[in-house]
Design a protein around this motif. Structure first.
Motif, PDB file in Angstrom:
ATOM      1  N   ASP A 111     -32.108 -54.615 119.605  1.00 59.50           N
ATOM      2  CA  ASP A 111     -32.113 -55.776 120.495  1.00 59.50           C
ATOM      3  C   ASP A 111     -32.150 -57.091 119.732  1.00 59.50           C
ATOM      4  N   LEU A 112     -32.618 -57.055 118.507  1.00 59.83           N
ATOM      5  CA  LEU A 112     -32.686 -58.255 117.670  1.00 59.83           C
ATOM      6  C   LEU A 112     -31.581 -58.209 116.610  1.00 59.83           C
ATOM      7  N   PHE A 113     -30.354 -58.090 117.049  1.00 57.04           N
ATOM      8  CA  PHE A 113     -29.202 -57.883 116.172  1.00 57.04           C
ATOM      9  C   PHE A 113     -29.091 -58.973 115.109  1.00 57.04           C
ATOM     10  N   VAL A 114     -28.963 -60.209 115.520  1.00 56.25           N
ATOM     11  CA  VAL A 114     -28.790 -61.317 114.575  1.00 56.25           C
ATOM     12  C   VAL A 114     -30.041 -61.507 113.736  1.00 56.25           C
ATOM     13  N   GLU A 115     -31.192 -61.369 114.361  1.00 57.04           N
ATOM     14  CA  GLU A 115     -32.450 -61.541 113.645  1.00 57.04           C
ATOM     15  C   GLU A 115     -32.639 -60.469 112.578  1.00 57.04           C
ATOM     16  N   SER A 116     -32.208 -59.239 112.876  1.00 60.86           N
ATOM     17  CA  SER A 116     -32.353 -58.172 111.881  1.00 60.86           C
ATOM     18  C   SER A 116     -31.446 -58.425 110.678  1.00 60.86           C
ATOM     19  N   ILE A 117     -30.268 -58.947 110.924  1.00 60.11           N
ATOM     20  CA  ILE A 117     -29.375 -59.286 109.810  1.00 60.11           C
ATOM     21  C   ILE A 117     -29.987 -60.406 108.979  1.00 60.11           C
ATOM     22  N   ALA A 118     -30.476 -61.443 109.639  1.00 58.68           N
ATOM     23  CA  ALA A 118     -31.085 -62.565 108.916  1.00 58.68           C
ATOM     24  C   ALA A 118     -32.306 -62.108 108.126  1.00 58.68           C
ATOM     25  N   ALA A 119     -33.142 -61.273 108.724  1.00 51.61           N
ATOM     26  CA  ALA A 119     -34.339 -60.790 108.039  1.00 51.61           C
ATOM     27  C   ALA A 119     -33.979 -59.925 106.829  1.00 51.61           C
ATOM     28  N   SER A 120     -32.938 -59.099 106.963  1.00 55.73           N
ATOM     29  CA  SER A 120     -32.544 -58.255 105.824  1.00 55.73           C
ATOM     30  C   SER A 120     -31.960 -59.105 104.695  1.00 55.73           C
ATOM     31  N   ILE A 121     -31.231 -60.157 105.028  1.00 53.22           N
ATOM     32  CA  ILE A 121     -30.720 -61.062 103.998  1.00 53.22           C
ATOM     33  C   ILE A 121     -31.879 -61.755 103.290  1.00 53.22           C
ATOM     34  N   LEU A 122     -32.855 -62.212 104.054  1.00 54.24           N
ATOM     35  CA  LEU A 122     -34.032 -62.864 103.466  1.00 54.24           C
ATOM     36  C   LEU A 122     -34.791 -61.890 102.572  1.00 54.24           C
ATOM     37  N   LEU A 123     -34.998 -60.670 103.035  1.00 52.18           N
ATOM     38  CA  LEU A 123     -35.670 -59.652 102.226  1.00 52.18           C
ATOM     39  C   LEU A 123     -34.908 -59.408 100.926  1.00 52.18           C
ATOM     40  N   PHE A 124     -33.596 -59.322 101.010  1.00 52.05           N
ATOM     41  CA  PHE A 124     -32.780 -59.095  99.825  1.00 52.05           C
ATOM     42  C   PHE A 124     -32.902 -60.256  98.838  1.00 52.05           C
ATOM     43  N   LEU A 125     -32.882 -61.481  99.342  1.00 51.49           N
ATOM     44  CA  LEU A 125     -33.024 -62.645  98.465  1.00 51.49           C
ATOM     45  C   LEU A 125     -34.380 -62.651  97.768  1.00 51.49           C
ATOM     46  N   VAL A 126     -35.415 -62.276  98.492  1.00 53.01           N
ATOM     47  CA  VAL A 126     -36.748 -62.187  97.893  1.00 53.01           C
ATOM     48  C   VAL A 126     -36.771 -61.093  96.823  1.00 53.01           C
ATOM     49  N   ALA A 127     -36.185 -59.939  97.134  1.00 57.06           N
ATOM     50  CA  ALA A 127     -36.172 -58.832  96.170  1.00 57.06           C
ATOM     51  C   ALA A 127     -35.394 -59.197  94.914  1.00 57.06           C
ATOM     52  N   VAL A 128     -34.260 -59.876  95.077  1.00 55.70           N
ATOM     53  CA  VAL A 128     -33.468 -60.295  93.917  1.00 55.70           C
ATOM     54  C   VAL A 128     -34.266 -61.285  93.078  1.00 55.70           C
ATOM     55  N   THR A 129     -34.969 -62.196  93.733  1.00 53.92           N
ATOM     56  CA  THR A 129     -35.777 -63.174  93.022  1.00 53.92           C
ATOM     57  C   THR A 129     -36.907 -62.500  92.245  1.00 53.92           C
ATOM     58  N   VAL A 130     -37.615 -61.592  92.902  1.00 51.43           N
ATOM     59  CA  VAL A 130     -38.715 -60.879  92.246  1.00 51.43           C
ATOM     60  C   VAL A 130     -38.194 -60.077  91.058  1.00 51.43           C
ATOM     61  N   PHE A 131     -37.103 -59.358  91.260  1.00 55.77           N
ATOM     62  CA  PHE A 131     -36.537 -58.563  90.167  1.00 55.77           C
ATOM     63  C   PHE A 131     -36.044 -59.471  89.041  1.00 55.77           C
ATOM     64  N   GLY A 132     -35.433 -60.591  89.378  1.00 56.54           N
ATOM     65  CA  GLY A 132     -34.954 -61.523  88.369  1.00 56.54           C
ATOM     66  C   GLY A 132     -36.085 -62.106  87.541  1.00 56.54           C
ATOM     67  N   VAL A 133     -37.160 -62.461  88.200  1.00 59.95           N
ATOM     68  CA  VAL A 133     -38.332 -62.990  87.478  1.00 59.95           C
ATOM     69  C   VAL A 133     -38.920 -61.908  86.579  1.00 59.95           C
ATOM     70  N   ALA A 134     -38.999 -60.691  87.075  1.00 63.00           N
ATOM     71  CA  ALA A 134     -39.527 -59.596  86.263  1.00 63.00           C
ATOM     72  C   ALA A 134     -38.650 -59.352  85.031  1.00 63.00           C
ATOM     73  N   CYS A 135     -37.348 -59.466  85.205  1.00 60.76           N
ATOM     74  CA  CYS A 135     -36.429 -59.285  84.065  1.00 60.76           C
ATOM     75  C   CYS A 135     -36.627 -60.383  83.027  1.00 60.76           C
ATOM     76  N   ARG A 136     -36.803 -61.596  83.477  1.00 65.49           N
ATOM     77  CA  ARG A 136     -37.010 -62.714  82.530  1.00 65.49           C
ATOM     78  C   ARG A 136     -38.343 -62.599  81.811  1.00 65.49           C
ATOM     79  N   LEU A 137     -39.370 -62.222  82.538  1.00 69.60           N
ATOM     80  CA  LEU A 137     -40.687 -62.089  81.916  1.00 69.60           C
ATOM     81  C   LEU A 137     -40.739 -60.909  80.953  1.00 69.60           C
ATOM     82  N   GLY A 138     -39.924 -59.906  81.228  1.00 74.57           N
ATOM     83  CA  GLY A 138     -39.931 -58.713  80.388  1.00 74.57           C
ATOM     84  C   GLY A 138     -39.150 -58.852  79.105  1.00 74.57           C
ATOM     85  N   SER A 139     -38.313 -59.863  79.018  1.00 82.57           N
ATOM     86  CA  SER A 139     -37.498 -59.957  77.802  1.00 82.57           C
ATOM     87  C   SER A 139     -38.169 -60.686  76.675  1.00 82.57           C
TER      88      SER A 139
END
Length: 113
Positions: free
Chosen positions: A85-113
């Motif tokens: 029922d929350l079609f557009v909202e679920s897409i927006a939330a998954s995009i936001l989650l993905f952006l957060v995950a990419v950011t967290v992983f990117g920071v972890a990669c930089r700190l690990g090098s």
């Protein structure tokens, strides 16, 4: 049923968030950045194989419609009526989650090098 992009992004996000702590200590994990996204996204889509499979369609569909599909990036939960029922909202939330995950992983990669 949630759109395929939601399943893909949630799967990719989960894999990136799980790998983030490992990226702090392992150069091998950092080398798998793009592959981790692809693997995680495809992992989230596995229960939808019944849509394209030429064989075992009924068995794959029954798996898709069972709570066991949650083993693949919460697939069953994402296909519940509330998310549907929350079609557009679920897409927006998954995009936001993905952006957060990419950011967290990117920071972890930089700190690990």
């Amino acid at each position: 049923m949630a759109p395929a992009i939601v399943h893909f992004l949630v799967g990719a996000s989960i894999v990136l968030l799980v790998l983030a702590p490992l990226a702090l200590v392992s150069g091998h994990v950092r080398e798998w950045r793009l592959r981790a996204v692809a693997i995680g996204g495809l992992w989230g889509l596995v229960p939808d194989l019944h849509n394209v499979s030429p064989v075992y369609r009924d068995e794959l569909r029954s798996f898709h419609e069972s709570p066991r599909a949650d083993l693949f990036a919460f697939h069953y939960t994402l296909d519940r009526p509330l998310v549907r029922d929350l079609f557009v909202e679920s897409i927006a939330a998954s995009i936001l989650l993905f952006l957060v995950a990419v950011t967290v992983f990117g920071v972890a990669c930089r700190l690990g090098s």
